[in-house]
Design a protein around this motif. Structure first.
Motif, PDB file in Angstrom:
ATOM      1  N   THR A   4       1.174  -0.972  -0.155  1.00 46.65           N
ATOM      2  CA  THR A   4       0.113   0.087   0.341  1.00 46.65           C
ATOM      3  C   THR A   4       0.602   1.354  -0.209  1.00 46.65           C
ATOM      4  OG1 THR A   4      -1.729  -0.766   1.625  1.00 46.65           O
ATOM      5  CG2 THR A   4      -1.541   0.949   1.182  1.00 46.65           C
TER       6      THR A   4
ATOM      7  N   THR B 193       1.910   7.498  -6.712  1.00 52.31           N
ATOM      8  CA  THR B 193       1.097   7.987  -6.393  1.00 52.31           C
ATOM      9  C   THR B 193       0.980   9.611  -5.885  1.00 52.31           C
ATOM     10  OG1 THR B 193      -0.721   6.173  -6.420  1.00 52.31           O
ATOM     11  CG2 THR B 193      -1.953   8.759  -6.663  1.00 52.31           C
ATOM     12  N   LEU B 194       1.108   9.673  -5.510  1.00 53.98           N
ATOM     13  CA  LEU B 194       2.414  10.855  -4.627  1.00 53.98           C
ATOM     14  C   LEU B 194       3.424  11.910  -5.728  1.00 53.98           C
ATOM     15  CD1 LEU B 194       0.650  12.225  -2.586  1.00 53.98           C
ATOM     16  CD2 LEU B 194       2.806  11.779  -0.717  1.00 53.98           C
TER      17      LEU B 194
ATOM     18  N   ARG C 166       2.413   1.894  -3.697  1.00 52.40           N
ATOM     19  CA  ARG C 166       1.624   2.325  -4.023  1.00 52.40           C
ATOM     20  C   ARG C 166       1.284   3.869  -4.328  1.00 52.40           C
ATOM     21  NH1 ARG C 166       1.844  -0.367  -8.793  1.00 52.40           N
ATOM     22  NH2 ARG C 166       1.711  -2.268  -8.731  1.00 52.40           N
ATOM     23  N   PHE C 167       1.033   4.114  -2.493  1.00 51.03           N
ATOM     24  CA  PHE C 167       0.627   5.538  -2.425  1.00 51.03           C
ATOM     25  C   PHE C 167       1.677   6.864  -2.585  1.00 51.03           C
ATOM     26  CE2 PHE C 167       0.574   8.755   1.259  1.00 51.03           C
ATOM     27  CZ  PHE C 167      -0.523   9.628   0.687  1.00 51.03           C
ATOM     28  N   SER C 168       3.158   5.621  -2.410  1.00 52.19           N
ATOM     29  CA  SER C 168       4.283   6.995  -2.916  1.00 52.19           C
ATOM     30  C   SER C 168       4.565   7.202  -4.142  1.00 52.19           C
ATOM     31  CB  SER C 168       5.363   6.501  -2.018  1.00 52.19           C
ATOM     32  OG  SER C 168       5.316   5.563  -2.468  1.00 52.19           O
TER      33      SER C 168
END
Ligand code: SF4
Ligand code: SF4
Length: 177
Positions: free
Chosen positions: A26, A33-34, A29-31
């Protein structure tokens, strides 16, 4: 057949490594997208803006069945009921109607008074399209035909023509002999 339970080691029984592994995915993926949003970094987008963006479906894709009219807005369906007969899950219901003898298209004799397809039953097999002798029923390319209730998912004649629209084809059954 009995499936044997695996013998878990002590750290597998803690479940923490598995939980941490899931969190790591997670965070990764989050980093990504950020970084794409804040720094304009290029990353492979895995989502799409539905319904504005749609999947490209391959040729011959079988979507929802619809009824079509000819270039002059006339119904192509002659209520022969072949599609109703062939439909494996019995999703099609037709009530044939008679065309009045003084109508300009009286030589066709019949047109559907009522025609409905239950899209909850439909299995998108395309047999109705294949069997139709009048090229009156076609499967859409659109895969996202939805409704908010079971009743909305039963497409009546008006809805089927709204979805199908006009389909110019070489069959000219209306032409004088
Ligand atoms: S696509 Fe198949 S299941 Fe759906 S209405 Fe046509 S014949 Fe019936
Ligand atoms: S859609 Fe085609 S097969 Fe079905 S009743 Fe009409 S003419 Fe017949």
């Amino acid at each position: 057949m009995t499936v044997p339970r695996p013998n878990l080691s002590w750290h597998e029984r803690l479940y923490l490594p598995a939980v941490m592994g899931g969190l790591a995915v997670t965070l990764r993926r989050f980093s990504g997208t950020l970084g794409a949003l804040v720094l304009g970094r290029r990353s492979k987008r895995v989502t799409m803006f539905d319904p504005e963006e749609k999947w490209e479906v391959p040729p011959g894709y079988r979507g929802a069945p619809t009824l079509v009219k000819d270039e002059d807005g006339r119904e192509k369906c002659v209520s022969c009921q072949l599609c109703e007969f062939i439909c494996p899950p019995r999703a099609i219901r037709i009530v044939p109607g008679e065309i009045p003898p003084d109508a300009p298209n009286a030589k066709i004799e019949k047109a559907p008074k009522e025609f409905s397809i239950d899209m909850i039953r439909c299995i998108y097999c395309g047999m109705c399209e294949e069997v139709c002798p009048e090229e009156a029923i076609f499967l859409l390319k659109d895969y996202a035909v939805t409704g908010l209730s079971r009743a909305q998912m039963v497409h009546d004649k008006a809805r089927l023509y709204e979805l199908g629209g006009v389909m110019p084809r070489p069959i000219k059954k209306w032409a004088a002999k």
